[in-house]
Design an enzyme around this catalytic site. Structure first.
Site, PDB file in Angstrom:
ATOM      1  CE  LYS A 199     -27.616 -62.811 -10.951  1.00 34.57           C
ATOM      2  NZ  LYS A 199     -28.107 -62.165 -12.158  1.00 34.57           N
ATOM      3  NE  ARG A 258     -34.142 -59.618 -15.690  1.00 36.08           N
ATOM      4  CZ  ARG A 258     -33.026 -60.255 -15.304  1.00 36.08           C
ATOM      5  NH1 ARG A 258     -33.098 -61.315 -14.529  1.00 36.08           N
ATOM      6  NH2 ARG A 258     -31.841 -59.825 -15.689  1.00 36.08           N
TER       7      ARG A 258
HETATM    8  C1  LIG Z   1     -27.492 -62.533 -13.172  1.00 41.65           C
HETATM    9  C2  LIG Z   1     -27.328 -61.770 -14.399  1.00 41.65           C
HETATM   10  C3  LIG Z   1     -26.447 -62.224 -15.374  1.00 41.65           C
HETATM   11  C4  LIG Z   1     -25.666 -63.501 -15.247  1.00 41.65           C
HETATM   12  O1  LIG Z   1     -26.426 -64.566 -15.664  1.00 41.65           O
HETATM   13  P1  LIG Z   1     -25.811 -66.040 -15.718  1.00 41.65           P
HETATM   14  O2  LIG Z   1     -26.928 -66.871 -16.205  1.00 41.65           O
HETATM   15  O3  LIG Z   1     -25.376 -66.378 -14.336  1.00 41.65           O
HETATM   16  O4  LIG Z   1     -24.661 -65.986 -16.651  1.00 41.65           O
HETATM   17  C5  LIG Z   1     -26.307 -61.450 -16.512  1.00 41.65           C
HETATM   18  N1  LIG Z   1     -27.018 -60.329 -16.684  1.00 41.65           N
HETATM   19  C6  LIG Z   1     -27.874 -59.861 -15.770  1.00 41.65           C
HETATM   20  C7  LIG Z   1     -28.623 -58.607 -16.042  1.00 41.65           C
HETATM   21  C8  LIG Z   1     -28.058 -60.562 -14.589  1.00 41.65           C
HETATM   22  O5  LIG Z   1     -28.914 -60.102 -13.677  1.00 41.65           O
END
Ligand SMILES: *Cc1c(COP(=O)(O)O)cnc(C)c1O
Length: 355
Positions: free
Chosen positions: A36, A130
């Site tokens: 993302k 969250r």
């Molecule tokens: C963005 C995201 C991640 C990745 O997190 P990082 O800190 O970049 O490793 C993992 N799980 C969810 C649900 C996310 O939205």
């Protein structure tokens, strides 16, 4: 050569992915690589694939279109909106979920359209507040999910360090796998996808604290920046400088540090504060708030101080620098998550890959 640009060092990034995969492989954990941050940049997904990644995660469905021809499991990370369910089941092999109403609607959609059940990972909120169901509500929710014919519960997920900035604890992880065991025993099924967190949970792996039941980590940050939020130290074997930003000097001037005239509000509705440190040498760069987050930009010339800027300009105090900047010079920055996001998302920023 066009500026500003974000430069991706492929060799270093590939190295970081492989180091992360190796750390996880020793504990039989699969890395689900998170795309993302690259805002649908196909080349970045290709680099993950080249390093051997088989599981991909993104929060925006559009990004899956960009790399739909790359083989692998695609998981939607942001819990689905009701309005996007048809696309979720079409584009994703699985999705993280936290709302029973949404899960029921996904099931109804799959049944109505005679699709195979959509695979869901139920998020458990272990304290970060969250998404996800609370541990003491999990069995009740799973009771309902099990009855649904259009979804298949493949596992559980948890997440830390995002909204609530909570750090994963041993007792939270135990609570998590206890829920797995309770579900498996009660319904006589196997939860094969136990998603134990994001980059912030990676240290549990090398500290031998990750429960053996966990077989997936969803990871972006740690591989991108070669560090993680727990210790903010370089992860052994990784590079911290896989990504950098370069912008071009478009004005060099010598002006008072204090703006002149009656104080009002700036272009963004804020009342900024200025320190009066007399006249200073300043440089203006051709990058603005449209392209990046100034507080997540770190000039490699550490004598430069970011003062602020506007939509299209970044203003820097260059008074203490040993470099005599001229118009046309290039200033290089190290990045952080927010600036990386903005830079990849800005169509005005060139994306340059170097070996
Ligand atoms: C963005 C995201 C991640 C990745 O997190 P990082 O800190 O970049 O490793 C993992 N799980 C969810 C649900 C996310 O939205």
């Amino acid at each position: 050569m066009k500026y500003p640009k974000i430069i991706i060092n492929e060799t270093k990034f590939l190295n970081n992915i492989k180091v992360a995969m190796q750390i996880c492989k020793e504990k039989k954990i699969e890395v689900l690589a998170v795309t993302k941050g690259f805002c649908g940049n196909k080349k970045m997904a290709e680099l993950y694939a080249k390093a051997g990644i088989k599981y991909f995660g993104d929060s925006r469905l559009e990004n899956f279109d960009v790399y739909s021809d790359i083989k692998g499991h695609k998981q939607l990370l942001r819990i689905p909106s009701l309005s996007e369910i048809p696309d979720v089941v079409k584009k994703c092999d699985s999705s993280l979920n936290g709302d029973i109403q949404t899960i029921k609607t996904i099931s109804e959609y799959c049944i109505l359209n005679k699709l195979k059940p959509h695979k869901i990972v139920l998020m458990i909120d272990l304290g970060d507040r969250r998404e996800g169901v609370l541990p003491n509500e999990t069995m009740k929710v799973v009771d309902e999910i099990i009855k649904l014919k259009g979804v298949e519960l493949i596992g559980l997920g948890c997440n830390f360090g995002c909204y609530g900035a909570r750090i994963p604890s041993d007792w939270a992880m135990k609570e998590f796998v206890d829920l797995q065991h309770n579900i498996e025993n009660k319904y006589n099924l196997k939860l094969t996808h136990m998603s134990g967190g994001n980059s912030l949970s990676l240290h549990l792996v090398w500290e031998n604290r990750m429960p053996k039941e966990i077989n997936f980590l969803r990871m972006g940050f740690a591989m991108i920046f070669g560090t993680e939020d727990m210790y903010r130290k370089t992860i052994p074997g990784m590079y911290r400088d896989c990504f950098r930003c370069e912008a071009e000097v478009i004005e060099v001037d010598y002006k008072s540090s204090m703006p002149v005239g009656e104080a009002g509000i700036d272009a963004f509705g804020h009342k900024p504060h200025f320190d009066d440190i007399g006249d200073i040498k300043r440089i203006i760069l051709n990058i603005g708030k449209l392209d990046t987050a100034f507080d997540a930009m770190y000039p490699r010339d550490q004598d430069l101080k970011i003062l602020g800027g506007s939509t299209d300009h970044l203003i820097i105090n260059a008074n203490d620098s040993k470099i005599n900047y001229k118009v046309g010079d290039i200033v290089t920055f190290d990045l952080d998550w927010t600036s990386l996001l903005y830079l990849f998302n800005s169509k005005y920023v060139e994306k340059v890959f170097e070996k």
